[in-house]
Design a protein around this motif. Structure first.
Motif, PDB file in Angstrom:
ATOM      1  N   CYS A  26       0.942  -1.281  -0.210  1.00 24.46           N
ATOM      2  CA  CYS A  26      -0.088   0.212   0.008  1.00 24.46           C
ATOM      3  C   CYS A  26       0.740   1.322   0.001  1.00 24.46           C
ATOM      4  O   CYS A  26       2.061   1.255   0.286  1.00 24.46           O
ATOM      5  N   ILE A  59      -5.485   5.529   2.329  1.00 28.74           N
ATOM      6  CA  ILE A  59      -4.558   4.517   1.861  1.00 28.74           C
ATOM      7  C   ILE A  59      -4.855   4.038   0.478  1.00 28.74           C
ATOM      8  O   ILE A  59      -5.861   3.945   0.215  1.00 28.74           O
ATOM      9  N   THR A 110      -4.696   0.808  -1.743  1.00 31.24           N
ATOM     10  CA  THR A 110      -4.159  -0.667  -1.644  1.00 31.24           C
ATOM     11  C   THR A 110      -3.677  -1.441  -3.001  1.00 31.24           C
ATOM     12  O   THR A 110      -4.761  -1.354  -3.940  1.00 31.24           O
ATOM     13  N   TYR A 111      -2.659  -1.971  -3.032  1.00 30.97           N
ATOM     14  CA  TYR A 111      -2.395  -2.322  -4.548  1.00 30.97           C
ATOM     15  C   TYR A 111      -2.618  -3.921  -4.587  1.00 30.97           C
ATOM     16  O   TYR A 111      -3.125  -4.575  -5.510  1.00 30.97           O
TER      17      TYR A 111
END
Length: 168
Positions: free
Chosen positions: A73, A155, A157-158
Motif C-alpha cells: 500500500c 490508503i 491498496t495494491y
C-alpha cells in the motif's frame, strides 16, 4: 496475489479513507484501519509508483484475505492528541495509461495544506520525469480531537499476498 482483473490483466488499486479514535494514537490508527476495511494486515509501504495497466478507484469494500496477510500500500496518516487539534491526511495521484503514474501521500493540520502539498509534489515529480500524466486526483480526510486521540487515514491498496505457509 495482486488484485488483477482476470479478463483485462489490469491491476486494481483501491483508494480509501477513514478516521478513528481511541485511548492512544495507536488505538486510533487501528480504529481507522478498521473503518477503511484494511485491518488485520501486515502493511508494506510502497514508494508511490503506479504501474501501467492499472485502474485506480475509490472503493471501500473488504479485501479478500486471511488474518495477517501482507497488504502492499501507499498510505498517509495523521494523528491529533490534544483537545482542539485537527489531523488531515491525503493521497494524490496522476496516471497516464501508457506510462503509469504516481502517488503522493501527505499529512498536516489542515485540509488546505494537505491539498496544496499534494498539488506541489505531483507537479514537481511529473516535471522531473518530463511527462504530463494528466489531471491530478486527490482524496483527503480529517479528524478533530475532542477528548480522545484521533487518526486520519488515506490508503491506496495494491495487492494482498499470503505468507505462503501451510495453515493448520
Amino acid at each position: 496475489m495482486p488484485d488483477v482483473q482476470p479478463d483485462e490483466g489490469r491491476l486494481r488499486i483501491t483508494v480509501r479513507t477513514a478516521t478513528g479514535s481511541g485511548r492512544t494514537p495507536i488505538s486510533a490508527f487501528d480504529d481507522a484501519l478498521h473503518g477503511a476495511n484494511v485491518a488485520d494486515f501486515n502493511l508494506i509501504a510502497l514508494s508511490s509508483v503506479v504501474p501501467p495497466r492499472s485502474d485506480v478507484v475509490v472503493a471501500d469494500e473488504p479485501l479478500s484475505s486471511e488474518h495477517g496477510d501482507k497488504l502492499y500500500c501507499v498510505m498517509a496518516t495523521a494523528n491529533a492528541e490534544l483537545r482542539g487539534e485537527s489531523a488531515w491526511a491525503g493521497l494524490g495521484w496522476v496516471y497516464d495509461e501508457e506510462h503509469g503514474g504516481l502517488f503522493v501521500e501527505h499529512h498536516s493540520g489542515s485540509q488546505e495544506s494537505v491539498e496544496e502539498l499534494i498539488e506541489l509534489s505531483l507537479q514537481d515529480m511529473a516535471r522531473r520525469r518530463g511527462r504530463d500524466f494528466g489531471p491530478t486526483h486527490k482524496i483527503v480526510v480529517g479528524a478533530h480531537c475532542v477528548d480522545s486521540p484521533v487518526c486520519a487515514l488515506a490508503i491506496a491498496t495494491y495487492a494482498v499476498e499470503s505468507w505462503g505457509m501451510a495453515r493448520g
